[in-house]
Write a protein that holds these residues in place. Structure first.
Motif, PDB file in Angstrom:
ATOM      1  N   PRO A 155       0.748  -1.303   0.008  1.00 16.80           N
ATOM      2  CA  PRO A 155      -0.138  -0.002  -0.033  1.00 16.80           C
ATOM      3  C   PRO A 155       0.719   1.223  -0.099  1.00 16.80           C
ATOM      4  N   ASP A 156       2.189   1.313   0.397  1.00 17.96           N
ATOM      5  CA  ASP A 156       3.128   2.263   0.479  1.00 17.96           C
ATOM      6  C   ASP A 156       3.783   2.573  -0.798  1.00 17.96           C
ATOM      7  N   ALA A 157       3.649   1.859  -1.697  1.00 19.49           N
ATOM      8  CA  ALA A 157       4.613   1.941  -2.856  1.00 19.49           C
ATOM      9  C   ALA A 157       3.803   2.989  -4.151  1.00 19.49           C
ATOM     10  N   GLU A 158       4.685   3.514  -4.653  1.00 16.55           N
ATOM     11  CA  GLU A 158       4.258   4.490  -5.805  1.00 16.55           C
ATOM     12  C   GLU A 158       3.707   3.275  -6.814  1.00 16.55           C
ATOM     13  N   VAL A 159       2.706   3.599  -7.754  1.00 23.89           N
ATOM     14  CA  VAL A 159       2.171   2.837  -8.767  1.00 23.89           C
ATOM     15  C   VAL A 159       2.316   3.761 -10.105  1.00 23.89           C
ATOM     16  N   HIS A 160       3.288   3.179 -10.821  1.00 22.87           N
ATOM     17  CA  HIS A 160       3.589   4.134 -12.173  1.00 22.87           C
ATOM     18  C   HIS A 160       2.841   3.349 -13.153  1.00 22.87           C
ATOM     19  N   VAL A 161       2.175   4.141 -13.911  1.00 24.14           N
ATOM     20  CA  VAL A 161       1.338   3.829 -15.100  1.00 24.14           C
ATOM     21  C   VAL A 161       1.210   4.734 -16.061  1.00 24.14           C
ATOM     22  N   LEU A 162       0.812   4.345 -17.350  1.00 29.48           N
ATOM     23  CA  LEU A 162       0.597   5.304 -18.384  1.00 29.48           C
ATOM     24  C   LEU A 162      -0.755   5.889 -18.061  1.00 29.48           C
ATOM     25  N   SER A 163      -0.735   7.101 -18.360  1.00 30.34           N
ATOM     26  CA  SER A 163      -2.233   7.987 -17.732  1.00 30.34           C
ATOM     27  C   SER A 163      -3.344   7.304 -18.564  1.00 30.34           C
ATOM     28  N   THR A 164      -3.305   7.079 -19.895  1.00 27.58           N
ATOM     29  CA  THR A 164      -4.253   6.585 -20.656  1.00 27.58           C
ATOM     30  C   THR A 164      -4.905   5.177 -20.072  1.00 27.58           C
ATOM     31  N   ARG A 190      -0.901   4.948  -4.363  1.00 27.87           N
ATOM     32  CA  ARG A 190      -0.160   6.367  -4.693  1.00 27.87           C
ATOM     33  C   ARG A 190       0.299   6.500  -6.235  1.00 27.87           C
ATOM     34  N   TRP A 191      -0.927   6.560  -7.153  1.00 28.72           N
ATOM     35  CA  TRP A 191      -0.616   6.414  -8.481  1.00 28.72           C
ATOM     36  C   TRP A 191       0.305   7.411  -8.842  1.00 28.72           C
ATOM     37  N   VAL A 192       1.276   7.084  -9.825  1.00 25.84           N
ATOM     38  CA  VAL A 192       2.183   8.067 -10.486  1.00 25.84           C
ATOM     39  C   VAL A 192       1.890   8.159 -12.120  1.00 25.84           C
ATOM     40  N   ARG A 193       1.310   9.055 -12.682  1.00 30.07           N
ATOM     41  CA  ARG A 193       0.794   8.875 -13.848  1.00 30.07           C
ATOM     42  C   ARG A 193       2.123   9.356 -15.030  1.00 30.07           C
ATOM     43  N   HIS A 194       1.987   8.801 -16.065  1.00 33.14           N
ATOM     44  CA  HIS A 194       3.082   8.960 -16.843  1.00 33.14           C
ATOM     45  C   HIS A 194       2.489   9.288 -18.292  1.00 33.14           C
ATOM     46  N   ASP A 195       3.214   9.992 -18.904  1.00 33.77           N
ATOM     47  CA  ASP A 195       2.850  10.314 -20.557  1.00 33.77           C
ATOM     48  C   ASP A 195       4.184  10.142 -21.412  1.00 33.77           C
ATOM     49  N   PRO A 196       3.869   9.675 -22.416  1.00 31.37           N
ATOM     50  CA  PRO A 196       5.190   9.397 -23.205  1.00 31.37           C
ATOM     51  C   PRO A 196       5.759  10.682 -23.651  1.00 31.37           C
ATOM     52  N   SER A 206       9.425   6.516 -25.020  1.00 30.77           N
ATOM     53  CA  SER A 206       9.490   6.311 -23.676  1.00 30.77           C
ATOM     54  C   SER A 206       9.078   7.235 -22.691  1.00 30.77           C
ATOM     55  N   ALA A 207       8.980   6.753 -21.282  1.00 27.92           N
ATOM     56  CA  ALA A 207       8.784   7.566 -20.286  1.00 27.92           C
ATOM     57  C   ALA A 207       9.652   6.946 -19.068  1.00 27.92           C
ATOM     58  N   ARG A 208      10.412   7.775 -18.497  1.00 32.85           N
ATOM     59  CA  ARG A 208      11.431   7.467 -17.623  1.00 32.85           C
ATOM     60  C   ARG A 208      10.578   7.564 -16.332  1.00 32.85           C
ATOM     61  N   HIS A 225      -3.727  -3.988 -26.365  1.00 40.01           N
ATOM     62  CA  HIS A 225      -4.208  -4.949 -25.572  1.00 40.01           C
ATOM     63  C   HIS A 225      -5.233  -4.482 -24.713  1.00 40.01           C
ATOM     64  N   SER A 226      -4.612  -3.213 -24.223  1.00 43.60           N
ATOM     65  CA  SER A 226      -5.598  -2.409 -23.502  1.00 43.60           C
ATOM     66  C   SER A 226      -5.461  -1.001 -23.742  1.00 43.60           C
ATOM     67  N   ARG A 227      -5.930   0.117 -23.147  1.00 40.94           N
ATOM     68  CA  ARG A 227      -5.824   1.416 -24.054  1.00 40.94           C
ATOM     69  C   ARG A 227      -4.592   1.876 -23.681  1.00 40.94           C
ATOM     70  N   GLY A 228      -4.264   1.721 -22.398  1.00 37.64           N
ATOM     71  CA  GLY A 228      -2.839   2.304 -22.097  1.00 37.64           C
ATOM     72  C   GLY A 228      -1.837   1.368 -21.838  1.00 37.64           C
ATOM     73  N   HIS A 229      -1.973   0.340 -22.699  1.00 38.70           N
ATOM     74  CA  HIS A 229      -0.913  -0.869 -22.172  1.00 38.70           C
ATOM     75  C   HIS A 229       0.622  -0.374 -22.419  1.00 38.70           C
ATOM     76  N   SER A 230       1.586  -0.827 -21.866  1.00 39.53           N
ATOM     77  CA  SER A 230       2.914  -0.468 -22.035  1.00 39.53           C
ATOM     78  C   SER A 230       3.958  -1.718 -21.736  1.00 39.53           C
ATOM     79  N   GLY A 231       5.118  -1.469 -22.340  1.00 42.34           N
ATOM     80  CA  GLY A 231       6.134  -2.389 -21.834  1.00 42.34           C
ATOM     81  C   GLY A 231       6.963  -1.946 -20.756  1.00 42.34           C
ATOM     82  N   VAL A 232       7.756  -2.310 -20.298  1.00 37.80           N
ATOM     83  CA  VAL A 232       8.633  -1.843 -19.056  1.00 37.80           C
ATOM     84  C   VAL A 232      10.212  -2.201 -19.531  1.00 37.80           C
TER      85      VAL A 232
END
Ligand SMILES: [Zn+2]
Length: 321
Positions: A155-164, A190-196, A206-208, A225-232
Motif C-alpha cells: 500500500p505504500d508503494a508508488e504505482v507508475h502507469v500510463l495516464s491512458t 499512490r498513483w504516478v501518471r506518465h505520458d510518453p 518512452s517515459a522514464r 491489448h488495453s487502452r494504455g498498455h505499455s512495456g517496461v
C-alpha cells in the motif's frame, strides 16, 4: 506531472530468508559489491511467477500436449533491486485474491486461475529476505486483474502507469466495467501518471520512471491489448530487458514468420481494446527482436517457456503453482 517524488531515499534491509522456495542467492557477495558498480553494470532482476492459470486444452494454449490436458499460463513479474529500494514490474495476483478467488470474476474462473498465497509477489519477496516496505515502486504494464492483484499488498508503494491506462481503469467505459473491477485499488494506491515524450528507446517512445536515479526503468507504450498498455524496459546486469506485458502471449509470436497456439490467438483478438494498434505494435516488437535481439531480451507476462528461460539465466527459481 510526469513524476511525483516521495521523500528521502532509503536502502533495502535484507533479512535472512526463511525456508525459501528459491535456489539460494548469494547476498553476502552482492552486498560486498559497491552499489555504484552494480548500477553501472545494471540492476539485479528477479523473475517471479505470481500466479498460474491451468485451463484445459494444452495443445491449443501451449502448442504441445493433448487437447484435454491442462494448459499452463504464468504471471511473469520482475523484482528489480535498485539503490533506492525494490521496483516491481506488475504484481500478479495478491493475497486477497488467494483468499477469495470469486472477486476476480467469471473470466478468471473459466481460465482456472489459481491465485495462492505462496505465489504472491509479497510472499516470494519475503522468502528472499525482503519486506513489503522494501517495494518502493510498482510499474504496471496495465491494470487487468492478473497484473494488478498485488497492489493492496504494497500500500505504500508508488504505482507508475500510463495516464491512458489509469483513466481507462478508474473511470471505465461500460464495456470495460468487467475488465477493471475496482477491488485492487480500493485502498487508494499512490498513483504516478506518465505520458510518453521522453527519449527514444530503440525507435520506441518512452517515459522514464526513475528520473532521479541511475537505475534505468522506462515505460514503453505498446497500446492495443488495453487502452494504455505499455512495456517496461529495464537495464539489467547483462543488457536490456523489455517486459512486454500482454503485447504478445507466446514466444513464437516474435519469430518470423510468427506462430501462436490458436486459443491464445483468439484470446488476444477478443480482449484487444484496439486490435489494429495491437497488431502493429506486435510487428514492431518482432522487428526489435530481429534487429536488436543481442542487446534486448524480450519477455511477456504469460509464457511459461520464457519464464523458465529467464529464471535459468538469472539463476533463480520461482515458486510454482
Ligand atoms: Zn494478462
Amino acid at each position: 506531472m510526469p513524476f511525483r517524488h516521495s521523500g528521502a531515499s532509503r536502502t533495502i534491509t535484507r533479512r535472512p530468508a526463511a525456508r525459501s522456495p528459491f535456489v539460494a542467492l548469494n547476498p553476502t557477495r552482492s552486498e560486498r559489491t559497491p552499489t555504484a558498480t552494480r548500477l553501472r553494470r545494471g540492476m539485479r532482476v528477479h523473475h517471479l511467477n505470481c500466479g498460474s492459470s491451468c485451463p484445459r486444452g494444452r495443445r491449443l494454449i501451449n502448442g504441445d500436449g493433448g487437447l484435454l490436458e491442462r494448459g499452463h499460463s504464468v504471471c511473469h513479474c520482475l523484482a528489480i533491486e535498485t539503490g533506492d529500494g525494490l521496483v516491481l514490474v506488475d504484481t500478479g495476483f495478491g493475497l486477497d485474491d488467494a483468499r477469495d478467488r470469486g472477486r476476480l470474476g467469471v473470466a478468471f474462473a473459466a481460465m482456472n486461475a489459481k491465485p495462492k498465497a505462496e505465489t504472491t509477489a509479497l510472499r516470494q519477496l519475503e522468502a528472499l529476505g525482503f519486506a513489503a516496505g522494501d517495494v518502493r515502486r510498482i510499474v504496471a504494464t496495465h491494470l487487468d486483474p492478473d497484473h494488478s492483484g498485488g497492489l493492496p499488498d504494497f500500500p505504500d508503494a508508488e504505482v507508475h502507469v500510463l495516464s491512458t491506462e489509469l483513466d481507462a481503469a478508474l473511470d471505465p467505459a461500460l464495456k470495460d466495467k468487467l475488465r477493471y473491477p475496482d477491488v485492487h485499488w480500493k485502498h487508494g494506491p499512490r498513483w504516478v501518471r506518465h505520458d510518453p515524450g521522453g527519449d527514444e528507446w530503440f525507435g520506441f517512445e518512452s517515459a522514464r520512471v526513475l528520473p532521479g536515479l541511475d537505475a534505468e526503468v522506462l515505460l514503453i507504450p505498446l497500446i492495443g491489448h488495453s487502452r494504455g498498455h505499455s512495456g517496461v524496459a529495464v537495464r539489467a546486469a547483462d543488457g536490456w530487458l523489455l517486459h512486454c506485458g500482454d503485447a504478445y502471449f507466446n514466444h513464437g509470436e516474435l519469430e518470423s514468420p510468427p506462430s501462436c497456439p490458436p486459443a491464445l490467438r483468439l484470446f488476444q483478438t477478443l480482449l484487444a481494446a484496439d486490435g489494429k494498434a495491437r497488431r502493429s505494435n506486435q510487428e514492431r516488437l518482432r522487428e526489435l527482436a530481429s534487429r536488436h535481439g543481442d542487446e534486448v531480451t524480450l519477455l511477456c507476462s504469460h509464457d511459461p517457456h520464457e519464464l523458465e528461460r529467464e529464471q535459468a539465466r538469472a539463476g533463480t527459481a520461482s515458486a510454482t503453482g
